[in-house]
Design a protein around this motif. Structure first.
Motif, mmCIF file in Angstrom:
data_model
loop_
_atom_site.group_PDB
_atom_site.id
_atom_site.type_symbol
_atom_site.label_atom_id
_atom_site.label_comp_id
_atom_site.label_asym_id
_atom_site.label_seq_id
_atom_site.Cartn_x
_atom_site.Cartn_y
_atom_site.Cartn_z
ATOM 1 N N TYR A 164 0.861 -1.047 0.072
ATOM 2 C CA TYR A 164 0.177 0.136 0.108
ATOM 3 C C TYR A 164 0.808 1.238 -0.064
ATOM 4 N N GLU A 165 2.028 1.368 0.618
ATOM 5 C CA GLU A 165 3.009 2.477 0.608
ATOM 6 C C GLU A 165 3.216 2.745 -0.633
ATOM 7 N N LYS B 40 0.396 4.217 -2.591
ATOM 8 C CA LYS B 40 0.067 5.535 -2.057
ATOM 9 C C LYS B 40 1.228 6.470 -2.760
ATOM 10 N N PHE B 41 2.367 6.071 -3.035
ATOM 11 C CA PHE B 41 3.178 7.119 -3.773
ATOM 12 C C PHE B 41 2.889 7.222 -5.260
ATOM 13 N N VAL B 42 2.263 6.232 -5.904
ATOM 14 C CA VAL B 42 1.846 6.404 -7.363
ATOM 15 C C VAL B 42 0.752 7.408 -7.119
ATOM 16 N N ASN B 43 -0.353 7.143 -6.422
ATOM 17 C CA ASN B 43 -1.633 7.817 -6.449
ATOM 18 C C ASN B 43 -1.403 9.279 -6.146
ATOM 19 N N THR C 30 7.452 1.551 -11.954
ATOM 20 C CA THR C 30 6.921 2.374 -10.599
ATOM 21 C C THR C 30 8.068 1.974 -9.798
ATOM 22 N N TRP C 31 8.745 0.858 -9.763
ATOM 23 C CA TRP C 31 9.744 0.425 -8.892
ATOM 24 C C TRP C 31 11.126 1.577 -8.843
ATOM 25 N N HIS C 32 11.244 1.829 -10.417
ATOM 26 C CA HIS C 32 12.412 2.665 -10.679
ATOM 27 C C HIS C 32 12.133 4.206 -10.385
ATOM 28 N N GLN C 33 10.830 4.517 -10.467
ATOM 29 C CA GLN C 33 10.366 5.865 -10.069
ATOM 30 C C GLN C 33 10.486 5.978 -8.505
ATOM 31 N N ILE C 34 10.251 4.957 -7.806
ATOM 32 C CA ILE C 34 10.454 5.129 -6.195
ATOM 33 C C ILE C 34 11.800 5.084 -5.755
ATOM 34 N N ASN C 35 12.632 4.274 -6.407
ATOM 35 C CA ASN C 35 14.014 4.352 -6.297
ATOM 36 C C ASN C 35 14.804 5.630 -6.747
ATOM 37 N N THR C 36 14.346 6.172 -7.772
ATOM 38 C CA THR C 36 14.861 7.658 -8.166
ATOM 39 C C THR C 36 14.357 8.537 -7.010
ATOM 40 N N ASP D 71 15.665 9.634 6.087
ATOM 41 C CA ASP D 71 14.542 9.219 7.061
ATOM 42 C C ASP D 71 13.075 9.414 6.011
ATOM 43 N N LEU D 72 13.209 10.121 4.718
ATOM 44 C CA LEU D 72 12.000 9.880 3.915
ATOM 45 C C LEU D 72 12.012 9.088 3.144
ATOM 46 N N HIS D 73 12.884 7.946 2.889
ATOM 47 C CA HIS D 73 12.888 6.966 2.116
ATOM 48 C C HIS D 73 11.611 6.195 2.356
ATOM 49 N N ILE D 74 11.181 5.603 0.988
ATOM 50 C CA ILE D 74 10.118 4.551 0.937
ATOM 51 C C ILE D 74 11.037 3.139 1.197
#
Length: 361
Positions: free
Chosen positions: A140-141, A144-147, A275-281, A289-292
């Protein structure tokens, strides 16, 4: 005589030279009714038998009918040395055996020789600690990032976001997501449900009702409005690379609309991987402390299925409810998908914590 008996794209996988008329007739009967197998099963049969045929022909061995099971055993050993795992080798063995069975043939000593070899390879993998890779969890985390980054002016952003949400809400397999029909959607009191039919574990048309979340139910009409001019039965349409418009497609035999084709499983895989690459970027651009939290490997088409299962179990939902939500036949798959978060595997730890609490008192 037809060029192909069991074919994908008119490429035959059956060498006819050494078959009797009876065996050819058996294959013709199946070829006329090959729709009894799923398309992906036929593709798998075609690919794996072709690989074995190439191996045999390079050694001047007749692949059909195969006179000696040790030829197939040698092929499996070679593929194993090349890096194929036991699970893949079982598919090779199944494919070669299946073609023989369809023709009304048997491979001499197949069960004795091949079964023994597969057991040996499996035991070797256990000793070496070789593990079967499971799809990483899209939780879900991550959703939520995508949404939060949805671009309502972009068709491809809306489609991909909706795809990820429906996959998560319904614990969908990638093949189920590709073949959703608009008519499977129903709206009640402002929220949508989708009836998942003809699945891997349920071939009936009765299906299983999935209740979509408020966010998904709000996004769905926006997407349907965007594609209103492109009539057709499939929910997820193919788009141009930039997402500006729907693709002009070749005629489809699967839909009343000749230009109506669904997205492919490769597209689903790509949406999850991107989506994985977007979150990694994003993680690389912000403080620690803000990492997902992100798995080491990219998401795949089954990642929402794994992630939603883990989220449900982690929130305290019973395994049997998760099994029904994921349309599994047994609890075994739920346990396999959620073993990292499933509290029922922590019974000894809980027992010790109770004893230590009692001792402390």
């Amino acid at each position: 005589m037809p060029k192909a008996l069991i074919n994908i794209g008119n490429n035959s996988i059956i060498p006819l030279t050494n078959l009797s008329e009876e065996h050819i007739e058996n294959l013709l009967r199946f070829s006329d009714r090959k729709e009894q197998l799923e398309e992906n099963t036929l593709k798998s049969l075609h690919f794996h038998v072709n690989k074995f045929n190439e191996y045999c022909l390079s050694r001047n061995i007749i692949p059909l009918p195969l006179q000696d099971a040790t030829v197939l055993e040698a092929f499996l050993i070679k593929e194993n040395e090349r890096g194929c795992k036991a699970q893949t080798l079982r598919i090779y063995a199944w494919a070669v055996s299946k073609v023989h069975a369809l023709a009304g043939l048997e491979i001499p000593y197949f069960k004795t020789v091949i079964t023994a070899r597969l057991k040996i390879i499996s035991k070797q993998e256990v000793k070496l600690g070789v593990k079967r890779k499971q799809a990483v969890a899209f939780s879900y985390e991550h959703l939520k990032f995508v949404n939060e980054r949805l671009d309502i002016s972009s068709l491809i952003s809306i489609r991909n976001t909706l795809l990820l949400n429906i996959c998560y809400d319904g614990l969908l397999r990638e093949s189920e997501a590709c073949h959703l029909f608009i008519e499977q959607l129903h709206k009640t009191n402002g929220l949508y449900t989708v009836n998942i039919t003809n699945t891997k574990t349920d071939k009936s048309l009765d299906g299983s009702i999935v209740h979509l979340s408020k966010f998904t139910s709000k996004l769905l009409p926006l997407y349907l409005q965007k594609i209103t001019e492109h009539h057709g039965q499939y929910l997820f349409k193919r788009t141009t690379p930039r997402g500006g418009k729907l693709e002009k497609l070749k005629p489809s035999s699967l839909s009343p609309n000749p230009n109506d084709k669904p997205i492919s499983t490769k597209t689903v895989e790509l949406v999850f991987a991107n989506t994985w690459h977007q979150i990694n970027t994003y993680n690389e651009s912000v403080s620690f402390d803000l990492h997902i939290d992100l798995p080491e490997r990219p998401f795949s088409g089954h990642s929402a299925r794994v992630g939603a299962s883990c989220d449900l179990v982690g929130a305290g939902f019973d395994d049997s409810l998760v099994m029904r939500a994921g349309r599994w036949k047994t609890l075994r798959m739920v346990e396999l998908y959620t073993r990292g978060v499933n509290n029922k595997f922590a019974t000894v730890r809980e027992f010790r914590e109770r004893l230590e609490a009692m001792t402390a008192d």
